[in-house]
Design an enzyme around this catalytic site. Structure first.
Site, PDB file in Angstrom:
ATOM      1  N   GLU A 220      38.758  36.328  33.347  1.00  0.00           N
ATOM      2  CA  GLU A 220      38.368  37.115  32.172  1.00  0.00           C
ATOM      3  C   GLU A 220      39.181  38.404  32.042  1.00  0.00           C
ATOM      4  O   GLU A 220      39.137  39.051  30.983  1.00  0.00           O
ATOM      5  CB  GLU A 220      36.865  37.463  32.245  1.00  0.00           C
ATOM      6  CG  GLU A 220      36.501  38.648  33.103  1.00  0.00           C
ATOM      7  CD  GLU A 220      36.429  38.347  34.591  1.00  0.00           C
ATOM      8  OE1 GLU A 220      36.080  39.253  35.372  1.00  0.00           O
ATOM      9  OE2 GLU A 220      36.725  37.194  34.978  1.00  0.00           O
TER      10      GLU A 220
ATOM     11  N   HIS B 173      39.102  36.177  38.655  1.00  0.00           N
ATOM     12  CA  HIS B 173      38.888  36.914  37.410  1.00  0.00           C
ATOM     13  C   HIS B 173      39.755  36.435  36.243  1.00  0.00           C
ATOM     14  O   HIS B 173      40.607  37.175  35.760  1.00  0.00           O
ATOM     15  CB  HIS B 173      39.155  38.406  37.646  1.00  0.00           C
ATOM     16  CG  HIS B 173      38.138  39.077  38.497  1.00  0.00           C
ATOM     17  ND1 HIS B 173      36.890  39.425  38.034  1.00  0.00           N
ATOM     18  CD2 HIS B 173      38.187  39.452  39.796  1.00  0.00           C
ATOM     19  CE1 HIS B 173      36.202  39.993  39.013  1.00  0.00           C
ATOM     20  NE2 HIS B 173      36.965  40.030  40.084  1.00  0.00           N
TER      21      HIS B 173
ATOM     22  N   CYS C 146      32.837  36.434  40.751  1.00  0.00           N
ATOM     23  CA  CYS C 146      33.227  37.399  41.784  1.00  0.00           C
ATOM     24  C   CYS C 146      32.033  37.746  42.684  1.00  0.00           C
ATOM     25  O   CYS C 146      31.497  36.873  43.350  1.00  0.00           O
ATOM     26  CB  CYS C 146      33.862  38.624  41.144  1.00  0.00           C
ATOM     27  SG  CYS C 146      34.740  39.668  42.355  1.00  0.00           S
TER      28      CYS C 146
END
Length: 303
Positions: free
Chosen positions: A235, A233, A142
């Site tokens: 994660e 993202h 990011c």
């Protein structure tokens, strides 16, 4: 094999409840193998949540991993008590002489600030240079990815007309990449960002691995095999986007709900996770490639 994290880290209980095998220090010391040394530079305000998300993915490997939590040296966190940071984190100054097999640089909630105006940008410049000498492979995520692309490759970013917010299908551009081994052709990936990068500014030493024609580039790799840049993202956990949406609602920002997150668009329902398997694939591929290519002797990293 399990992940080795500090014995009292709050993430441990969550991971053990999810079936992630977490090893204590005494058992790790008895294993006659060299564990992988992975560092996590956590730039997010909610340190505990972010470290749990990454530990969950790193800890699913069959290899033994020592995870070191790292923070910016001089930055004072407004959301995490200093005692917590002193207990579980090392500053970058404290780890700068170490070598790591893998290193992760997270995002940061400072999308509206030019890179050079970020208060800890001088230290970020040192850290990014350090990853080229003391780290075998780095994953920038990011804001961390945008910062590294800007610094290393002169890639330009720009403000999008509206925030990209939701879970979107992406296109695998290089299915033969070892980082993407086992992924489907069009994985669903969580997105939450205001900025994109200009395609025309991406230089030839970078390969695009995952793309979305409407939202922009998702994942790039340096051709030298030392770094990947993931702009979105994988994660995230089930509630990450939902909690961000509810936080903005309470702040009076009138946000639109994250797309493709809630069943039938019902924001009162529990969000559905449509990306978990691809998150595990990405991180298992990353750790496997590090294991296959990193020097056995840590001190030889960077040589």
């Amino acid at each position: 094999m399990p992940i080795r994290i500090p014995d009292d880290l709050p993430a441990r209980k969550t991971l053990e409840q999810e079936g992630v095998y977490v090893m204590d220090s005494s058992r790790a010391a008895r294993q006659d193998i060299r564990p992988l040394e992975i560092g996590l530079l956590n730039l997010m305000p909610n340190k505990e949540r972010t470290e749990t998300q990454f530990s969950r993915l790193i800890g699913a490997t069959p290899l033994q991993v020592n995870l070191s939590l790292v923070r910016i040296t001089e930055h004072q966190s407004k959301h995490t008590p200093e005692q917590y940071l002193n207990t579980f984190y090392q500053t970058w100054e404290e780890v700068r002489e170490r070598k790591f097999d893998g290193f992760i640089v997270t995002g940061a909630p400072i999308a509206n600030i030019p890179f050079e105006e970020v208060r800890y940008w001088p230290e970020m410049l040192e850290i990014m240079a350090w990853t080229r000498t003391n780290v075998h492979h780095t994953m920038f995520i990011c804001w961390g990815a945008q910062a590294a692309l800007h610094h290393f490759h002169g890639v330009r970013r720009y403000r999008m007309p509206e925030k990209a917010f939701g879970v979107y299908r992406h296109r695998i551009v290089r299915p033969g990449s070892p980082w993407l081994r086992g992924m489907s052709d069009n994985p669903m990936i969580p997105v939450s960002r205001y900025n994109d990068i200009e395609r025309g500014s991406v230089p030839g030493e970078l390969d695009v691995l995952i793309d979305n024609d409407d939202l922009g580039l998702c994942m790039l790799e340096h051709k030298d095999g030392r770094a990947v840049y993931f702009l979105n993202h994988l994660e995230y956990d089930n509630r990450s986007l939902a909690d961000e949406y509810e936080r903005d609602l309470k702040s009076g920002l009138d946000p639109r709900p994250p797309e493709n997150l809630y069943p039938n668009g019902d924001t009162s329902a529990e969000p559905q996770n449509r990306w978990r398997s691809h998150a595990h694939l990405l991180f298992q591929n990353w750790i496997n490639e590090i294991y296959q290519t990193t020097p056995y002797e840590l001190e030889r990293i960077g040589m």
